[in-house]
Design a protein around this motif. Sequence first.
Motif, PDB file in Angstrom:
ATOM      1  N   SER A 133       0.826  -0.633   0.307  1.00 32.42           N
ATOM      2  CA  SER A 133      -0.279  -0.026  -0.348  1.00 32.42           C
ATOM      3  C   SER A 133       0.917   1.447  -0.292  1.00 32.42           C
ATOM      4  O   SER A 133       0.555   2.555  -0.951  1.00 32.42           O
ATOM      5  N   PHE A 134       1.708   1.149   0.898  1.00 35.36           N
ATOM      6  CA  PHE A 134       2.710   2.545   1.218  1.00 35.36           C
ATOM      7  C   PHE A 134       3.840   2.484  -0.479  1.00 35.36           C
ATOM      8  O   PHE A 134       3.613   3.906  -0.645  1.00 35.36           O
ATOM      9  N   MET A 135       4.269   1.392  -1.080  1.00 28.71           N
ATOM     10  CA  MET A 135       4.277   1.655  -2.591  1.00 28.71           C
ATOM     11  C   MET A 135       3.244   1.998  -3.679  1.00 28.71           C
ATOM     12  O   MET A 135       4.057   3.317  -4.496  1.00 28.71           O
ATOM     13  N   GLU A 136       2.198   1.686  -3.454  1.00 29.47           N
ATOM     14  CA  GLU A 136       1.109   2.236  -4.256  1.00 29.47           C
ATOM     15  C   GLU A 136       0.939   3.746  -3.958  1.00 29.47           C
ATOM     16  O   GLU A 136       1.277   4.851  -5.455  1.00 29.47           O
ATOM     17  N   VAL A 137       0.696   4.558  -2.612  1.00 31.06           N
ATOM     18  CA  VAL A 137       0.782   5.470  -2.494  1.00 31.06           C
ATOM     19  C   VAL A 137       2.340   6.321  -2.845  1.00 31.06           C
ATOM     20  O   VAL A 137       1.885   7.826  -3.722  1.00 31.06           O
ATOM     21  N   ILE A 138       3.156   5.637  -2.558  1.00 34.28           N
ATOM     22  CA  ILE A 138       4.595   6.742  -3.969  1.00 34.28           C
ATOM     23  C   ILE A 138       4.626   6.630  -4.866  1.00 34.28           C
ATOM     24  O   ILE A 138       4.675   7.806  -5.688  1.00 34.28           O
TER      25      ILE A 138
END
Lengths: 403, 369
Positions: free
Chosen positions: A393-398
């Motif tokens: 999820s974090f990498m998708e946001v980035i």
Amino acid sequence: MENRIKSVDKMKKIMKKYYLSAKYAKYFGKKIAWITSGGPVEPLIAMGIIPVYPENHGAIIGASKTGAKLSEYAEGLGYSSDICSYAKVDITSSITHQRPIGGLPKPDMLICCNNICGTVQKWYEIQARKFNVPLFIYDTPFCHVDLDEAAKKYLKTQTKDYITFLEQVTKKRLDHDKMQEVGKLSVKAMKIWQAVLDCAIEKPSPLTAFDAFIHLALIVTLRGKKVVVDYYETLLKELKERIKNKVPAIENEKYRLLWDNLPIWYRMRWLSNAFAKHNGALVADTYTQSWCSVVDYVDEDKFLETMGEAYARVYLNIGTDKMAESVIKLIDKYSIDGVVLHSNRSCKPYSFGQYDIARIIQEKRSIPTLFIEADMTDDRKFSEAQVENRINSFMEVIAQIRG
Amino acid sequence: MKKIMEKIDFVVQNPYEYLNQLSKSKKIMGYSCTYAPIELIYASGFHPARIIGLSNNISLSDIHLQSYACAIVRTLLEDSLSKKLDFLDAFLFLHTCDSMQRLSDIFRMSLSFKHFDLILPVKFDTHSSKEYFVDILEDFKTKLEREQNIKISDDNLSESIKIYNTLRKNLYHLYTIKSNSPFSISYADLSKMVRASFIMDPIEFIDVSSEIIKSMSLEPNAKTKRFILSGSVCTHPDIFTTIENKNASIVWDDLCSGTRFFDQLVDQSIKPINALVDRFIKRPICPAKYINPLYRLDYIKKIIENYNINGVIFLFIKFCEPHSFDYPDQKNLLEKIGIPSILIEIENQNVFDEQTKTRLETFIEMIGD
């Protein structure tokens, strides 16, 4: 996905030789001092005392994935499941044979510097009782805002107390010329270590925080020895070659991340891959910077007079707002797109305050932060599926922010 | 005695209400632990009040602290963030454990109290640490003078020392009565007295406690199982009554909400600041401090012998590292000298569950069978 650093084999050889020399120290009339990772090792080196680091041993135990088993044993002795796992695995390995690298050689003395936590004081008290050896506590007053004059005076006096202690235990006098030489080498090593870490400013970065965690071993253990300077010069050369030839640590580096807190030793490769899958590279961290960030406070010509203040100003011994300032500097220096904060159940001084640091990061740099709750050594505190989901999820946001 | 205890009960049940009232006539400085130099604070014109958080439900502090912070830290923060402590003018943090150290940062960064940190030495065993201790108290005195725009003379400080010595003497006297005559006062009441002494105006507390001492009827030679409590803070009366309902008495303690606050007096014959430091070094130390590696073991052994103890009840707040580290060696020592012990870990300092109660009752029943 990772490009392995070749110099590491040389470092392994140096570390192996160091462990063997520690193991057979008594046959060569050498004394062994167990010392905390942030402790002032240079006087030991100058006096020919072999420093041994239970925390490094803890990291090895963590990486060998036996941390949970050894922690459980200590819990069986009555140690709480909530206390530092480094301490627990050390306590276990000093009384059982459940240990990699054959365990640590018995100490002749214990040197505890509380600039990393108060935990080490309790841990070393236990070991002082167990081994019945003298314990020296190098007390570094906490710098919430700054160090006052009283603290600076206290640190200078303690350095003298420390030398007197070492002279009494070894029944030898400190050779001040040797001390000067060791001090200079220590400063040099810290500067080269900083240069090594700063290679990560380059895009793509030739090393990751995981590489830094591995290569940290020398600056921690043998700071003040020439072999450390020589090794880091070799490593720096290799990294510069990589920069010249555009060899990245992580293929397709697109997003640059900063790691906060100790590594999760038993999941290093897994974590590296979990981020690399999204073209994320953890290029820097707050942990390995601790062994060079205070070098400006040391005057190499007056090493003993100035080392105390430098030791008191390390990352873990400063106020949360000062830590946040350091993190912001790292974000800018290494062009960071997101920060990963390891909320480490074993390390309260590193972890408490992280929520405020994350808030400050978001306010000042508007970049995403990710919390991973785990423990540096004990894999019972790590939930792979949950962490994987959070990383995704974090990498998708980035990716959405950076494109 | 029951009538006089009503005042103490009121303060313990409504500490913030009491302090709120007091704040109308005097500035109040909250402090986090028993290493606060309350004599200095009092001499500067502040009323020193030890704040032990009351909140049962934690929500606001979750924004700042992980769930593995201890209840002492979380409840103190919760009470501050929920504005229950707005009567305070200032807060003093003492350097003890890692968690308290970070809580100090959070207070300084997020709350509007005038903030003070006193970075105590960790070790009390060397000349240099004692010298540093004196230096930081001198520095704190200067800061207080600046803040209050006054000069704290040696006479002012000596007067303050005299007052707090009397307060401590009264508490020590009460504990001695309890130890010699265990049914004269319940430990629940004794504990309330200590907590009230953290909060109340010291002169008022001295008056009330002196009255209580006068009104007590002694019942010597009472047959009872004799226990000590060891840990950090315990404020839950149900724990004490559970123990004392089982033909058992808590005749001493090793708590910072107990004897660690009042044991040892300040020497009134030497320079006041030096005398304060001497007392901190002489009093039973908290496990976050260091004198020698055996200190905490020797100390528990000493009080077991001094007070003729049959069993030890360790009362720890979950996630409290300094006490947890001492426990296994303390337990082993007790086994060696034939003293039974039990460890009770309290998750929330204000909650005492049924399961823990049953464990405790069983332990007490088994002693002496």
